[in-house]
Each structure stands twice: as structure tokens, then as C-alpha cells.
Design a protein around this motif. Structure first.
Motif, PDB file in Angstrom:
ATOM      1  N   PRO A   1       0.802  -1.225   0.000  1.00  0.00           N
ATOM      2  CA  PRO A   1       0.000   0.000   0.000  1.00  0.00           C
ATOM      3  C   PRO A   1       0.840   1.282   0.000  1.00  0.00           C
ATOM      4  CG  PRO A   1      -0.351  -1.274   2.011  1.00  0.00           C
ATOM      5  CD  PRO A   1       0.429  -2.135   1.102  1.00  0.00           C
ATOM      6  N   ILE A   2       1.931   1.312   0.752  1.00  0.00           N
ATOM      7  CA  ILE A   2       2.725   2.536   0.780  1.00  0.00           C
ATOM      8  C   ILE A   2       3.317   2.826  -0.598  1.00  0.00           C
ATOM      9  CG2 ILE A   2       4.820   3.605   1.704  1.00  0.00           C
ATOM     10  CD1 ILE A   2       4.341   2.263   4.292  1.00  0.00           C
ATOM     11  N   LEU A   3       3.808   1.774  -1.258  1.00  0.00           N
ATOM     12  CA  LEU A   3       4.432   1.984  -2.565  1.00  0.00           C
ATOM     13  C   LEU A   3       3.391   2.326  -3.616  1.00  0.00           C
ATOM     14  CD1 LEU A   3       6.994  -0.921  -2.405  1.00  0.00           C
ATOM     15  CD2 LEU A   3       7.405   1.506  -2.048  1.00  0.00           C
ATOM     16  N   THR A   4       2.191   1.750  -3.470  1.00  0.00           N
ATOM     17  CA  THR A   4       1.115   2.084  -4.404  1.00  0.00           C
ATOM     18  C   THR A   4       0.803   3.566  -4.322  1.00  0.00           C
ATOM     19  OG1 THR A   4       0.193  -0.087  -3.911  1.00  0.00           O
ATOM     20  CG2 THR A   4      -1.207   1.440  -5.111  1.00  0.00           C
ATOM     21  N   ASN A   5       0.680   4.024  -3.080  1.00  0.00           N
ATOM     22  CA  ASN A   5       0.374   5.422  -2.851  1.00  0.00           C
ATOM     23  C   ASN A   5       1.472   6.337  -3.387  1.00  0.00           C
ATOM     24  OD1 ASN A   5      -1.422   7.192  -1.825  1.00  0.00           O
ATOM     25  ND2 ASN A   5      -0.374   7.386   0.130  1.00  0.00           N
ATOM     26  N   THR A   6       2.715   5.918  -3.133  1.00  0.00           N
ATOM     27  CA  THR A   6       3.851   6.720  -3.579  1.00  0.00           C
ATOM     28  C   THR A   6       3.851   6.845  -5.099  1.00  0.00           C
ATOM     29  OG1 THR A   6       5.114   5.869  -1.726  1.00  0.00           O
ATOM     30  CG2 THR A   6       6.351   6.932  -3.490  1.00  0.00           C
ATOM     31  N   LEU A   7       3.574   5.747  -5.778  1.00  0.00           N
ATOM     32  CA  LEU A   7       3.560   5.771  -7.235  1.00  0.00           C
ATOM     33  C   LEU A   7       2.555   6.778  -7.731  1.00  0.00           C
ATOM     34  CD1 LEU A   7       4.026   4.784 -10.098  1.00  0.00           C
ATOM     35  CD2 LEU A   7       2.647   2.811  -9.637  1.00  0.00           C
ATOM     36  N   ARG A   8       1.375   6.695  -7.139  1.00  0.00           N
ATOM     37  CA  ARG A   8       0.312   7.596  -7.592  1.00  0.00           C
ATOM     38  C   ARG A   8       0.710   9.047  -7.396  1.00  0.00           C
ATOM     39  NH1 ARG A   8      -3.541   9.871  -4.962  1.00  0.00           N
ATOM     40  NH2 ARG A   8      -3.170   8.590  -3.134  1.00  0.00           N
ATOM     41  N   LYS A   9       1.225   9.359  -6.209  1.00  0.00           N
ATOM     42  CA  LYS A   9       1.564  10.752  -5.910  1.00  0.00           C
ATOM     43  C   LYS A   9       2.695  11.255  -6.802  1.00  0.00           C
ATOM     44  CE  LYS A   9       0.422  11.644  -1.081  1.00  0.00           C
ATOM     45  NZ  LYS A   9       1.176  10.916  -0.098  1.00  0.00           N
ATOM     46  N   ALA A  10       3.722  10.422  -6.976  1.00  0.00           N
ATOM     47  CA  ALA A  10       4.870  10.853  -7.766  1.00  0.00           C
ATOM     48  C   ALA A  10       4.450  11.080  -9.215  1.00  0.00           C
ATOM     49  CB  ALA A  10       5.977   9.798  -7.694  1.00  0.00           C
TER      50      ALA A  10
END
Lengths: 200, 757
Positions: free
Chosen positions: B383-392
Motif C-alpha cells: 500500500p505505501i508503494l502504491t500510494n507513492t507511485l500515484r503521488k509521484a
């Protein structure tokens, strides 16, 4: 003072050409009036006087304005008038509340009836007169307006009215660095401060 | 003794002295019983300890012990045992203690202790059996006395600490383990025995484990420092899969994927070590220490040297190793940071290219696909990496205003045309889905809608769309993601086209179309609210066209009397049959071009001014048209003088000598500068719309709040707007509202505004 004496005083300066109807003092007469009080037309007192008499146009005073204005000032002769005006002007530097209505009304004097804004040239001419003290802001602002050329052709009421605030804010040397363009200052001031910053 | 009722009266009557017949006296023990028995037992114990058979049978010895206990000599037995065990231990160890660490004919120290322990425990077991009675009675009944087994082992433990064997053994065991880690073969048997001895003697948890873990830590700290210090950049290996066999830690410099393989091997080794001779309870601390030293401390460096290359090369197995190791090492936060940095860096480079073209879109799609593959595969949808991808992704896509949405609309436009062979690998449904997802990242969707509508209008009116189904599919997807409000105008455009078709059929059948001189004519009725705004254009249409147009308008008015129709000449197209010297040609032109051409039916030559007069076309528009007809690829008019651009003094003649290999020729009237200008226009219109929305919102907010501070107002505004409003834009609109007397500043605080009712 009797109405008769007021009228006599008034008549010394009124416009001899009464074809327009109402009797009034026009700018030439007004200049004589100011000179009689020892005021130059370039000084702030000339503006204060016309303001206090309630005239709509600078230097044009109807008899009605004359009578009601002088009555309100409780003044009956030239000496008292001069005292009143001098006292008012002196009061400006200490009492902001008395200065502000005067300063704001200068905008009305500068602008034409049909327009909402004032020509920038007029503002440049009048600012040094009405802003007292020796703040660095006024000459710099005028230079900025000069350099802006066609980009700044007129000044809005809001921009005029906030100018004393700006002068006050920029009183200290490091206030320039503390100026934040995200604040509610008009964009014109943002451009001015940015320009000042780029020069130093 | 049962006293029955019968005998009681007898006793009372008799009152005789009670005599017990046959009374035996308790035999008293012989004096020597204790000492003899104990001596017997002692020698038996010694025999056991010498692995010799005992003189008595075990059962006799058992009874001897029992007897002594019964006669309360348990403590003597116990002491005897204690001293025998102690002496035995001492004598066994005397040899071992003095032996140096190096090998001797009797074996290493570890081996000797192992042998000792094995036989000692066997003997102790036997002794315990023999002296079981003691264990069950005296020992239990006496406080502060250990069971025989405990006493026996306790003797050894005391001895080990007395002669410092504890730390020596610890040191030797650890040295062996280190040797094994270095890859050398060792004999594990001593380790197994000695470590279980340690457990038995309560020496495992202290002092063994701390020392062992410390050594482990230092070992791996050294190793990782060496290997990580020599890390090279990632080598792409296409054919050969990196496996444990072809990675050896003694080899010189490795890259990160190989390092990860090495780390996994180490972890596997440690796990094996646990099951071979360590205790399962040590597993967590051992693996944690290992992974801390090898991975956790170097997470930043590992990521910095490799993540970018591994992502670019889609090295999925290596990324999977990296992820699982970082997860075990609790360093997902580092991964998150590097992940974000790489995405943003790569993305920014793509988006910020000054002359970026429509190829940006397929590049972005591919980039997103690559990242998604990594996220769903190796990164297990964390979940953290999913979120990071979206934001970046969102951040870099929006790092440039306006361009991305414009290019996206243009790319979709290209997809809709039959001439485009873009992206055939995906089916169109997947492709459109991906494009709409891309849109969802972008700010300024209202600008996208404006561009899209403009392009759609051209496609619908000029019939250049390859398939209505594709068009409807895209709109459907937009509706699903952005809501029906977003696509309402697009839907309206499609409806207009359908209605126009229907109407046109009716028109053809009606009396209005009966004009014998009529030209082949087709009209569409567009609802102004749905379609883009077009500049109205004056044009003196050719007579036949005007006639047809009037017929249609009459027909329409009959059906819808209240509506007002206005012809959009700029959108019209026509086909002219023109006879040139070479032969008949069909010219596909815009209506405006056609109008100009038709002037030459009656005139061979016309001046600029004459054309202007006859068509009512103005300046730039007229010049553009004439340029397309006389200076472009197909010159159907001859311009005098033959310069590149049109000026007001030019003269034009019909070019009878025009030739082409095609019969049907399309003359486009749009030049690339026009497209840029058009885009700018779209942006400006959207900007104007936005400012209206901002003004309306500001007034609403002022009405609600009555009095509000500047920063708060700007913040509230941002919450209500679907597009980004810069602080400067907000300020300018506020200033304007002040000027128009909607709001005013507070007298004492210039940053506070009041609503003027």
C-alpha cells in the motif's frame, strides 16, 4: 462671524465671470487665497484647505461650500483659518485617523467624474506632497512607475488607499525581505517590491 | 488391631497382664551397615564412571540404596554421590584444561568435551536409575536439595566456570561457526552435543548467545562493508539468470542483484544452522542480526546504486528480491523514497522537454505500464508503494501546465483517425482505459474537455473519424471516470449528429428538396451550447448554395418555429468539379475556398480587392484562403507576383495548367501556425471560463462569511475549485472585486475583507 463679512471675504477671490450661474472661487482665485495664507500651490496645505471646505473639484469652491466649511471649522478670518489648517496638517503625523479621510479624498480630486481610476502621472505628482516624512518608499515607487511605462497607466482606488499602509510596512530595512507576495497586497505592490529587491 | 465386641467383656473379666507371644525383637543394625553399604555403592558408581561392570547387579544396588534411605541415611548417600561426581568431572577435565587449542592425538578440545559429556550423561542416567529411591524420597522431602540429575549436571557447570572452560568453549564453538561461514567444512557433531550441553547447563542464553550474536554481527558487518564498498553499477543480464551457483562472495566486485543473491544465500545458511545445531528460539535474533548488517545498514546505498537501473530494465526477479529483503529489514521507507525520486526524475525529463510532441503520450503509457508491472509483481501491491507511485506520477505529470492535457487530446484525435496505426498491440478498449487513467492524473481536466470537444467537432463534421463505436467507447469511459456532467456536451454533440441525419432524411423527402436545379447538399444542425464556439464569418455564398441553404432553413422552421439558425460558413465543406487542361478534377475544399474558386467561373483574373468585395471575407482570413489556393502544394490559382505570401496588391488567375496524378484532390487550408494559434485560443477561453468561476465562487464565499481574512479566503477558494488557482490569480480576482465594489478592505486590517451587500 456675520454672513456679510464671510461674503466680502469670499468676493475677494471669486470668479468674476458669473455667467455659469452659481458664484464660485475658481483655481486662479484659489491660488490667490492660498498665497494670502502663505501657502504654495505645491504644498499639502492647499489640498487640505480645499478638502476641508468640502469642494468637489480641487480649487473650485462654491459659496455654499465656503460658508458651511468655514462655519464647521469655527473660523472667521484669515489668521484663524491659517491656524486651523496648520494645526490639521501638524495633526496628520501623529493621528492616523484624521489623516486617512483626507488622504482618501485626494483620490477623488485626482480622478475625473466619469472614470474609476486615476492617471498614473497625476499620482506621481501628488504622492510626494501628501505622503509626509522622508520615507524611501515614495521616490522609489515613483521611479518604479516611471520604469513600468505602459504597463501601469492608471491607479485604482484600492491601490491608492493602501499606499500609506505600504509605507508603514516598509519602514524597517528588512521589511522588504519579509514582504510576502501571497499576502493581500495588490499585485502592483508585489511587482514594486520585487523590483526593489532586484535592485539591491 | 480390631477390638471386637466379643473379646471386650473377656478382657474386662480377666484383668490379666497382656502378653504377646512370639514377639520378635527389632534387630538393630550392625554398626558397619552404613559404611559398608555406602562403600559398595561408591565403588559401583566408580565402576559406572569407568564404564566397567559393577560387582553387584543393578537391582541389588537399588535395594542397597533403598535400605539406606529407609534407615535415614539418605543424606550420606547424597553427599557420596556429589563428591564422586565432582571428583570424576575434575579428573576428566584436568587433561582437557591444560591442552592448548591446537589439535592433539586425543582430538580437539571440543571433541574431547563432547566425548566427556556424552559418557557423563549416560552414566548419570544410569546412576539416577540406580539411586531412584533416593531421588523419590530423600530428595523430594528435603528442601534446598537438587534432584540427582540436576545435581549431576550442576557439578559440571560449577566446574566449567571454575576453570574458565565456559568462555573457552564458547570461543572455540564460535570459531568453528566462523570457519563454516567462511566456506570451510567442519565437523558439526561436537557443536550439536556441546550446544545441547550448554542448553542443559543453562549456559546457552548466557554467555553463549550474546557472544555468538556479537560475532555474527561483526562478521557480517565486515563482509557487507567489503562487498557494498565495491558495488558496481547494475549489469543487465538478459540470457543468463543469476543463480546462487555463479555468485561467490570471494569474487571481486559485484553489482546489487548479485549482492542480493549472496544475501539470500547467507540467510538460508543461517536458517540451516538453526536446524543443524542451534536452538529454534535463536532464529529470530540471528536472522534479524544478519539482515540488519547485510541489508538494513546499507539500504540507502543499495537503492542509490541500483534501483533506477533495475526499474529501467524491468529486472523483475531482482526487484522482487530487493523488496522482500527490504521488507524483512524494515526499510520499506527507504524504498519508498528512492521509488518516488526515480519516478519523478524520469517523468520530469519526459514532460519538461521543451519541444515535447504527441509521442509523450505513448511514452507515458509505457512508463506507467512498466511501473505497474513492478508494483503488482515484485512489490506485491504494497500500500505505501502504491500510494507513492500515484503521488509521484501525479506530481511530474502536472509539473507543466496545459501541455499534457493538450497532447493527450491530440493523441486521442490521432487514434480516432483511420490513417493512424498507433498502438495496435493493445485492443482499443484497454488502450482507451489506459488513456483515461492517464487523464485522471492530470489537473486542468476542463481544458482537456475543451480540446477534446474541438477535435471531436472536426472529426464529426468532416467525417474523419474511423469508427463511431470507438468514439462512443471513449466518451463512455470518460463518463465513467469523470461523471456525466463532464461528458454532457460531448453526448449532446453525438445526439445532434443523429438528429441531423434523421432530419436530413426527412428534408430529402419533403417538398423543399424538389428544386430541379439543386446541388447535392447536406446540412447538420448543431445545438450551440454543446459545440465549441466559432468565430462568426461573413461570406457571400454562391447562389446555388444560398438557395439550398434557404430551402433547408424553411424546412426546419416548419418543424421548429421558435428556433434561430445561423450558418457557420467556416465549418462548411464542398466538392467542386473543375475542368483543367489536363482534364476533370474533383477538388475537396472548404466552403470558403470553394466560394473563392467559384468566382473564377465568370472571371479568368481577379485582384485581391475584387475577391474581397465579392466574398465579404476579411484580412487575415482571406489571405489564408488565397495562400492555400495559390502558394501551397496544389496551386489551382496563379498568383502574381509569385511570392510566398499574399498581399493586398496581388492578382490571381485561374490556373488552367494545373495538373496532378490524382483525380480527387483535397486542399487543406490549415497551416501549423494555425494549429498553435487554435490551441492558444482554446486555452484562453478555458482560462476566461475559469476566472468567471473563480469570481462567482469568491462572491459566494464572501456572502457566506461576511468577513474573512485574505489567506483564509484563498484557502477556501482552493477547496471549491476543481482546477488549480494560483495565489496570484486569486489575488487579482479579489482586487477586481474590490474595484467593482463587491468587497472592501477592513479599515484597521488591510488583509481582512468585508462583503458589501
Amino acid at each position: 462671524m456675520s454672513a456679510r463679512k464671510l461674503k466680502i471675504w469670499f468676493n475677494q477671490y471669486k470668479d468674476p465671470d458669473t455667467s455659469g450661474g452659481e458664484e464660485k472661487i475658481t483655481p486662479e482665485g484659489y491660488q490667490k487665497l492660498c498665497e494670502s495664507l502663505g501657502y504654495s500651490m505645491d504644498g499639502i496645505e492647499a489640498l487640505v484647505l480645499t478638502w476641508k471646505l468640502g469642494s468637489k473639484d480641487m480649487g473650485t469652491i462654491t459659496y455654499q461650500d465656503w460658508e458651511s466649511g468655514l462655519k464647521q471649522m469655527c473660523v472667521s478670518n484669515a489668521k484663524e483659518l491659517k491656524q486651523n489648517i496648520d494645526y490639521t496638517v501638524a495633526g496628520f503625523s501623529s493621528d492616523v485617523a484624521s489623516y486617512r479621510p483626507f488622504y482618501r479624498s485626494v483620490f477623488n480630486f485626482l480622478k475625473l467624474e466619469s472614470q474609476r481610476t486615476v492617471d498614473v502621472e497625476d499620482v506621481k505628482a501628488v504622492l510626494p506632497v501628501v505622503i509626509g516624512g522622508d520615507s524611501w518608499v515614495v521616490p522609489q515607487f515613483i521611479e518604479f512607475l516611471d520604469k513600468s511605462g505602459d504597463k501601469v497607466k492608471s491607479i485604482t482606488r484600492d491601490q491608492w488607499q493602501l499606499f500609506p499602509n505600504l509605507v508603514e510596512f516598509l519602514r524597517t530595512a528588512d521589511a522588504v525581505a519579509g514582504y510576502n507576495t501571497d499576502d493581500s497586497w495588490p499585485k502592483l505592490y508585489d511587482d514594486f517590491v520585487t523590483w526593489v529587491k532586484s535592485r539591491s | 488391631m480390631w477390638a471386637t465386641k466379643r473379646s471386650a467383656p473377656a478382657l474386662e473379666r480377666a484383668s490379666k497382664r497382656l502378653v504377646i507371644k512370639g514377639l520378635k525383637t527389632i534387630s538393630s543394625l550392625p554398626e558397619s551397615y552404613k559404611t559398608e553399604t555406602i562403600a559398595r555403592l561408591r565403588s559401583a558408581v566408580q565402576a559406572i564412571q569407568q564404564s566397567q561392570p559393577t560387582e553387584q547387579s543393578l537391582e541389588e544396588l537399588y535395594r542397597d540404596c533403598e535400605g539406606l534411605c529407609v534407615h535415614n541415611f539418605g543424606s550420606d548417600v547424597y553427599s557420596m554421590l556429589q563428591s564422586e561426581l565432582g571428583q570424576h568431572t575434575r579428573s576428566c577435565f584436568s587433561g582437557i584444561c591444560s591442552q592448548p587449542d591446537t589439535d592433539s592425538p586425543k582430538g580437539t578440545v571440543l571433541e574431547q568435551v563432547m566425548r566427556f559429556w556424552i559418557s557423563y550423561t549416560q552414566q548419570l542416567a544410569m546412576i539416577k536409575c540406580v539411586f531412584l529411591y533416593l531421588d523419590r524420597t530423600y530428595v523430594l522431602q528435603t528442601q534446598n536439595i537438587a534432584s540427582l540429575w540436576s545435581m549431576g549436571t550442576g557439578v559440571v557447570k560449577r566446574y566449567l566456570s571454575e576453570c574458565d572452560m565456559r568462555s573457552r568453549l564458547t570461543r572455540l564453538i564460535i570459531a568453528e561457526i566462523t570457519k563454516e561461514r567462511d566456506g570451510k567444512d567442519i565437523d558439526q557433531k561436537p557443536l550439536v552435543t556441546l550446544l545441547s550441553m550448554f542448553v542443559e547447563l543453562n549456559l546457552y542464553t548466557q554467555p553463549f548467545i550474546p557472544a555468538f550474536i556479537k560475532e555474527t554481527r561483526e562478521y557480517y558487518e565486515r563482509e557487507s562493508r567489503r562487498l557494498v564498498g565495491q558495488l558496481t553499477s547494475v549489469k543487465q543480464q538478459n540470457a543468463e539468470k543469476v543463480s546462487a551457483e555463479n555468485v561467490s562472495s570471494s569474487v571481486d566486485a559485484m553489482d546489487v542483484p548479485r549482492y542480493l543473491v549472496h544475501v539470500k544465500r547467507r540467510l538460508e545458511e543461517e536458517r540451516q544452522r538453526i536446524s543443524d545445531y542451534l536452538v529454534p528460539s535463536s532464529k529470530d535474533v540471528l536472522l534479524t542480526t544478519t539482515i540488519t548488517e547485510l541489508i538494513e545498514k546499507h539500504a540507502e546505498k543499495l537503492l542509490a546504486t541500483s534501483l533506477g537501473a533495475m526499474i529501467d530494465g524491468s529486472m523483475l526477479p531482482d526487484l522482487a528480491s530487493l523488496f522482500s529483503l527490504l521488507l524483512s529489514a524494515n526499510r520499506i521507507d527507504s524504498l519508498k523514497r528512492s521509488w518516488a525520486v526515480h519516478i519523478k526524475k524520469t517523468g520530469m525529463r519526459m514532460v519538461q522537454t521543451p519541444e515535447v510532441g504527441v509521442s509523450l503520450i505513448p511514452h507515458l503509457l509505457e512508463f506507467k505500464r512498466k511501473l505497474d508491472n513492478i508494483l503488482y509483481g515484485p512489490f506485491q501491491k504494497h500500500p505505501i508503494l502504491t500510494n507513492t507511485l500515484r503521488k509521484a506520477f501525479e506530481e511530474f505529470v502536472n509539473s507543466r501546465r496545459n501541455k499534457p492535457v493538450q497532447l493527450l487530446a491530440k493523441y486521442i484525435d490521432q487514434c480516432m483517425r483511420p490513417s493512424s496505426r498507433t498502438a495496435l498491440e493493445d485492443d482499443i478498449d484497454t488502450l482507451f482505459g489506459r488513456l483515461v487513467s492517464l487523464l485522471m492524473f492530470m489537473q486542468g481536466k476542463d481544458l482537456f474537455e475543451a480540446h477534446y470537444r474541438r477535435d471531436l467537432a472536426k472529426r464529426l463534421l468532416l467525417g474523419t473519424s474511423s469508427s463511431v463505436d470507438s468514439e462512443k467507447l471513449m466518451v463512455q469511459k470518460l463518463r465513467a471516470e469523470c461523471g456525466a456532467g463532464f461528458t454532457s456536451r460531448l453526448d449532446g454533440m453525438f445526439r445532434d449528429m443523429d438528429v441531423s441525419e434523421d432530419l436530413f432524411g426527412k428534408f430529402g423527402a419533403s417538398r423543399y428538396a424538389e428544386d430541379p436545379k439543386r446541388i447535392a447538399f447536406h446540412a447538420n444542425v448543431l445545438t450551440q451550447a454543446f459545440w465549441p464556439t466559432y468565430e462568426p464569418m461573413d461570406l457571400v455564398t454562391p447562389k446555388q448554395v444560398e438557395q439550398a441553404q434557404n430551402n433547408y432553413v424553411d424546412f426546419y422552421k416548419e418543424k421548429h418555429s421558435g428556433r434561430k439558425l445561423q450558418w457557420q460558413h467556416s465549418l462548411g465543406t464542398c466538392v467542386l468539379n473543375v475542368r483543367f487542361d489536363q482534364g476533370m478534377k474533383e477538388l475537396v475544399l472548404s466552403l470558403v475556398q470553394g466560394t473563392v474558386m467559384l468566382l473564377f467561373v465568370d472571371n479568368d483574373e481577379l485582384s485581391y480587392g475584387q475577391i474581397q468585395e465579392n466574398t465579404a471575407l476579411e484580412g487575415a482570413e482571406l489571405r489564408r484562403i488565397l495562400q492555400s489556393l495559390s502558394c501551397g502544394k496544389h496551386r489551382v490559382l496563379v498568383k502574381e507576383p509569385r511570392s510566398k505570401s499574399v498581399s493586398e496588391t496581388d492578382k490571381f488567375t485561374f490556373n488552367t495548367k494545373f495538373s496532378s496524378s490524382h483525380v480527387r484532390i483535397k486542399i487543406s487550408q490549415v497551416i501549423s501556425k494555425e494549429i498553435e494559434a487554435e490551441n492558444k485560443e482554446v486555452e484562453e477561453n478555458v482560462q476566461v471560463d475559469r476566472m468567471y468561476k473563480v469570481d462567482a465562487c469568491l462572491v459566494r464565499l464572501m456572502k457566506t462569511h461576511r468577513k474573512i481574512e485574505h489567506n483564509e479566503l484563498v484557502a477556501e477558494l482552493a477547496k471549491h475549485m476543481r482546477f488549480v488557482v494560483s495565489a496570484l490569480e486569486a489575488k487579482e480576482r479579489i482586487e477586481m472585486l474590490i474595484d467593482r465594489d463587491y468587497i472592501k478592505r477592513d479599515d484597521s486590517d488591510a488583509s481582512v475583507y468585508h462583503y458589501i451587500a
